[in-house]
Design a protein around this motif. Sequence first.
Motif, PDB file in Angstrom:
ATOM      1  N   LEU A 177       0.820  -1.201   0.000  1.00  0.00           N
ATOM      2  CA  LEU A 177       0.000   0.000   0.000  1.00  0.00           C
ATOM      3  C   LEU A 177       0.854   1.250   0.000  1.00  0.00           C
ATOM      4  CD1 LEU A 177      -2.833  -0.972   2.483  1.00  0.00           C
ATOM      5  CD2 LEU A 177      -3.058  -0.547   0.030  1.00  0.00           C
ATOM      6  N   ALA A 178       2.041   1.138   0.553  1.00  0.00           N
ATOM      7  CA  ALA A 178       2.893   2.313   0.673  1.00  0.00           C
ATOM      8  C   ALA A 178       3.429   2.785  -0.663  1.00  0.00           C
ATOM      9  CB  ALA A 178       4.060   2.010   1.610  1.00  0.00           C
ATOM     10  N   GLY A 179       3.463   1.948  -1.674  1.00  0.00           N
ATOM     11  CA  GLY A 179       3.948   2.371  -2.974  1.00  0.00           C
ATOM     12  C   GLY A 179       5.199   1.633  -3.364  1.00  0.00           C
ATOM     13  N   CYS A 180       5.999   2.261  -4.213  1.00  0.00           N
ATOM     14  CA  CYS A 180       7.149   1.584  -4.794  1.00  0.00           C
ATOM     15  C   CYS A 180       8.425   2.334  -4.484  1.00  0.00           C
ATOM     16  CB  CYS A 180       7.011   1.545  -6.316  1.00  0.00           C
ATOM     17  SG  CYS A 180       5.533   0.703  -6.869  1.00  0.00           S
ATOM     18  N   THR A 181       9.497   1.605  -4.505  1.00  0.00           N
ATOM     19  CA  THR A 181      10.823   2.220  -4.513  1.00  0.00           C
ATOM     20  C   THR A 181      11.675   1.426  -5.482  1.00  0.00           C
ATOM     21  OG1 THR A 181      12.630   3.057  -3.174  1.00  0.00           O
ATOM     22  CG2 THR A 181      11.780   0.923  -2.562  1.00  0.00           C
ATOM     23  N   SER A 182      12.681   2.052  -6.041  1.00  0.00           N
ATOM     24  CA  SER A 182      13.316   1.454  -7.198  1.00  0.00           C
ATOM     25  C   SER A 182      14.347   0.396  -6.904  1.00  0.00           C
ATOM     26  CB  SER A 182      13.957   2.562  -8.037  1.00  0.00           C
ATOM     27  OG  SER A 182      14.921   3.241  -7.273  1.00  0.00           O
ATOM     28  N   TRP A 223       7.789   7.891 -11.970  1.00  0.00           N
ATOM     29  CA  TRP A 223       7.346   6.508 -12.094  1.00  0.00           C
ATOM     30  C   TRP A 223       8.514   5.618 -12.486  1.00  0.00           C
ATOM     31  CZ3 TRP A 223       7.385   3.513 -16.661  1.00  0.00           C
ATOM     32  CH2 TRP A 223       7.839   4.205 -17.809  1.00  0.00           C
ATOM     33  N   TYR A 224       8.261   4.306 -12.470  1.00  0.00           N
ATOM     34  CA  TYR A 224       9.123   3.328 -13.139  1.00  0.00           C
ATOM     35  C   TYR A 224       8.302   2.076 -13.416  1.00  0.00           C
ATOM     36  CZ  TYR A 224       9.888   1.138  -8.547  1.00  0.00           C
ATOM     37  OH  TYR A 224       9.717   0.537  -7.328  1.00  0.00           O
ATOM     38  N   ALA A 225       8.789   1.236 -14.310  1.00  0.00           N
ATOM     39  CA  ALA A 225       7.971   0.187 -14.920  1.00  0.00           C
ATOM     40  C   ALA A 225       7.507  -0.899 -13.961  1.00  0.00           C
ATOM     41  CB  ALA A 225       8.719  -0.443 -16.100  1.00  0.00           C
ATOM     42  N   ALA A 226       8.320  -1.274 -12.980  1.00  0.00           N
ATOM     43  CA  ALA A 226       7.947  -2.366 -12.072  1.00  0.00           C
ATOM     44  C   ALA A 226       7.126  -1.891 -10.877  1.00  0.00           C
ATOM     45  CB  ALA A 226       9.201  -3.085 -11.584  1.00  0.00           C
ATOM     46  N   CYS A 227       6.791  -0.637 -10.829  1.00  0.00           N
ATOM     47  CA  CYS A 227       6.020  -0.060  -9.728  1.00  0.00           C
ATOM     48  C   CYS A 227       4.541  -0.345  -9.945  1.00  0.00           C
ATOM     49  CB  CYS A 227       6.294   1.446  -9.680  1.00  0.00           C
ATOM     50  SG  CYS A 227       5.147   2.401  -8.705  1.00  0.00           S
ATOM     51  N   GLY A 228       3.955  -1.180  -9.073  1.00  0.00           N
ATOM     52  CA  GLY A 228       2.549  -1.554  -9.207  1.00  0.00           C
ATOM     53  C   GLY A 228       1.597  -0.374  -9.286  1.00  0.00           C
ATOM     54  N   PRO A 229       1.664   0.569  -8.341  1.00  0.00           N
ATOM     55  CA  PRO A 229       0.777   1.733  -8.418  1.00  0.00           C
ATOM     56  C   PRO A 229       0.971   2.559  -9.690  1.00  0.00           C
ATOM     57  CG  PRO A 229       1.677   1.525  -6.211  1.00  0.00           C
ATOM     58  CD  PRO A 229       2.403   0.522  -7.061  1.00  0.00           C
ATOM     59  N   GLN A 242       9.524  11.905  -2.098  1.00  0.00           N
ATOM     60  CA  GLN A 242      10.091  10.693  -1.532  1.00  0.00           C
ATOM     61  C   GLN A 242       9.287   9.456  -1.888  1.00  0.00           C
ATOM     62  OE1 GLN A 242       8.691  13.396   0.598  1.00  0.00           O
ATOM     63  NE2 GLN A 242       9.017  12.555   2.614  1.00  0.00           N
ATOM     64  N   ALA A 243       8.190   9.633  -2.601  1.00  0.00           N
ATOM     65  CA  ALA A 243       7.330   8.509  -2.953  1.00  0.00           C
ATOM     66  C   ALA A 243       7.252   8.355  -4.464  1.00  0.00           C
ATOM     67  CB  ALA A 243       5.932   8.730  -2.378  1.00  0.00           C
ATOM     68  N   THR A 244       7.099   7.120  -4.890  1.00  0.00           N
ATOM     69  CA  THR A 244       6.829   6.824  -6.302  1.00  0.00           C
ATOM     70  C   THR A 244       5.585   5.957  -6.354  1.00  0.00           C
ATOM     71  OG1 THR A 244       9.204   6.806  -6.761  1.00  0.00           O
ATOM     72  CG2 THR A 244       7.766   5.875  -8.442  1.00  0.00           C
ATOM     73  N   PRO A 245       4.551   6.380  -7.047  1.00  0.00           N
ATOM     74  CA  PRO A 245       4.488   7.567  -7.897  1.00  0.00           C
ATOM     75  C   PRO A 245       4.196   8.854  -7.120  1.00  0.00           C
ATOM     76  CG  PRO A 245       2.421   6.349  -8.019  1.00  0.00           C
ATOM     77  CD  PRO A 245       3.348   5.535  -7.164  1.00  0.00           C
ATOM     78  N   THR A 246       4.681   9.943  -7.670  1.00  0.00           N
ATOM     79  CA  THR A 246       4.285  11.288  -7.273  1.00  0.00           C
ATOM     80  C   THR A 246       3.949  12.039  -8.549  1.00  0.00           C
ATOM     81  OG1 THR A 246       5.566  11.423  -5.223  1.00  0.00           O
ATOM     82  CG2 THR A 246       5.110  13.492  -6.334  1.00  0.00           C
ATOM     83  N   THR A 247       2.870  12.811  -8.509  1.00  0.00           N
ATOM     84  CA  THR A 247       2.450  13.588  -9.669  1.00  0.00           C
ATOM     85  C   THR A 247       2.381  15.056  -9.276  1.00  0.00           C
ATOM     86  OG1 THR A 247       1.159  11.714 -10.492  1.00  0.00           O
ATOM     87  CG2 THR A 247       0.663  13.866 -11.447  1.00  0.00           C
ATOM     88  N   LEU A 248       2.983  15.907 -10.087  1.00  0.00           N
ATOM     89  CA  LEU A 248       3.002  17.342  -9.830  1.00  0.00           C
ATOM     90  C   LEU A 248       2.270  18.078 -10.941  1.00  0.00           C
ATOM     91  CD1 LEU A 248       6.797  17.731  -8.953  1.00  0.00           C
ATOM     92  CD2 LEU A 248       4.910  17.287  -7.364  1.00  0.00           C
ATOM     93  N   VAL A 249       1.558  19.123 -10.571  1.00  0.00           N
ATOM     94  CA  VAL A 249       0.977  20.044 -11.554  1.00  0.00           C
ATOM     95  C   VAL A 249       1.774  21.341 -11.464  1.00  0.00           C
ATOM     96  CG1 VAL A 249      -1.089  21.265 -12.326  1.00  0.00           C
ATOM     97  CG2 VAL A 249      -1.303  18.992 -11.289  1.00  0.00           C
ATOM     98  N   ILE A 301       0.629  12.723  -3.885  1.00  0.00           N
ATOM     99  CA  ILE A 301       1.570  11.754  -3.335  1.00  0.00           C
ATOM    100  C   ILE A 301       0.911  10.386  -3.353  1.00  0.00           C
ATOM    101  CG2 ILE A 301       2.930  11.102  -1.313  1.00  0.00           C
ATOM    102  CD1 ILE A 301       2.719  14.114  -0.498  1.00  0.00           C
ATOM    103  N   GLY A 302       1.565   9.423  -3.986  1.00  0.00           N
ATOM    104  CA  GLY A 302       1.000   8.082  -4.070  1.00  0.00           C
ATOM    105  C   GLY A 302       0.171   7.892  -5.328  1.00  0.00           C
ATOM    106  N   GLN A 303      -0.428   6.729  -5.432  1.00  0.00           N
ATOM    107  CA  GLN A 303      -1.192   6.341  -6.619  1.00  0.00           C
ATOM    108  C   GLN A 303      -2.404   7.240  -6.813  1.00  0.00           C
ATOM    109  OE1 GLN A 303      -2.226   2.120  -6.915  1.00  0.00           O
ATOM    110  NE2 GLN A 303      -4.252   2.745  -7.607  1.00  0.00           N
ATOM    111  N   LEU A 304      -2.538   7.775  -8.006  1.00  0.00           N
ATOM    112  CA  LEU A 304      -3.689   8.595  -8.363  1.00  0.00           C
ATOM    113  C   LEU A 304      -4.968   7.775  -8.203  1.00  0.00           C
ATOM    114  CD1 LEU A 304      -4.673  11.304  -9.565  1.00  0.00           C
ATOM    115  CD2 LEU A 304      -4.343  10.275 -11.833  1.00  0.00           C
ATOM    116  N   ALA A 305      -5.895   8.293  -7.412  1.00  0.00           N
ATOM    117  CA  ALA A 305      -7.102   7.528  -7.102  1.00  0.00           C
ATOM    118  C   ALA A 305      -8.139   7.579  -8.219  1.00  0.00           C
ATOM    119  CB  ALA A 305      -7.719   8.038  -5.795  1.00  0.00           C
ATOM    120  N   SER A 306      -8.184   8.684  -8.956  1.00  0.00           N
ATOM    121  CA  SER A 306      -9.131   8.798 -10.066  1.00  0.00           C
ATOM    122  C   SER A 306      -8.661   9.883 -11.022  1.00  0.00           C
ATOM    123  CB  SER A 306     -10.539   9.131  -9.565  1.00  0.00           C
ATOM    124  OG  SER A 306     -10.608  10.474  -9.118  1.00  0.00           O
ATOM    125  N   ALA A 307      -9.071   9.764 -12.271  1.00  0.00           N
ATOM    126  CA  ALA A 307      -8.710  10.772 -13.266  1.00  0.00           C
ATOM    127  C   ALA A 307      -9.314  12.122 -12.911  1.00  0.00           C
ATOM    128  CB  ALA A 307      -9.166  10.328 -14.648  1.00  0.00           C
TER     129      ALA A 307
END
Length: 199
Positions: free
Chosen positions: A18-23, A85-91, A158-165, A177-183
């Motif tokens: 649940l915490a996300g991915c690290t490379s 992001w990176y390819a093996a990151c589930g979220p 510090q988290a992957t994924p992170t999305t910035l606007v 911070i973390g997996q985008l819950a919805s578009a």
Amino acid sequence: MIRRRVLAAMTLVAALLLAGCTSSDSLAQQYRDGSEKGYISGDFQIVEIPDADRGEPVVFEGVTETGETVSSDDYRGGVLVVNFWYAACGPCIVEAPLLEEVWQEYQEQGVAFLGVNTYDQPATALSFARDNNVTYPSVIDVNDGRVKLAFAQVTPIQATPTTLVIDQEGRVAARIIGQLASASILSTLVADTLAEDSS
């Protein structure tokens, strides 16, 4: 006793997933090392930054998976969405179609999307894009981390994924911070940032 150990192990794995991915670290190592090696929290967070608190524009330059050089100058004057992001990151896999959906919704309005791949080489990033129908470019940042560092100087990543606007002046306007819950969440943040230009 065995049952208790199995339950404890399952709880730890679930919490780390649940915490996300690290490379580069195993799940157990992530848990032991905390935020310096990956995440310490899986909480999904949205942070909107008031205009007066946005600080300096982010200045960056990198090379995409197709070998094209891109920089902050290419995006100045428009809204930019940056996804780490990176390819093996589930979220990252789960949220890929949501990011693409918002990209398709707003590209005609001059909004740009740029991935920042923090772990993979170009061939892997291109394969991910094909498999997940992602049509916007990604910077390959694994070799020197310059792009991530440029953003990290103005906002926590510090988290992957992170999305910035990023706003029209090149400043961070919002952080997911973390997996985008919805578009719709990202769509609203993009729309709000676009509206600032005309306000």
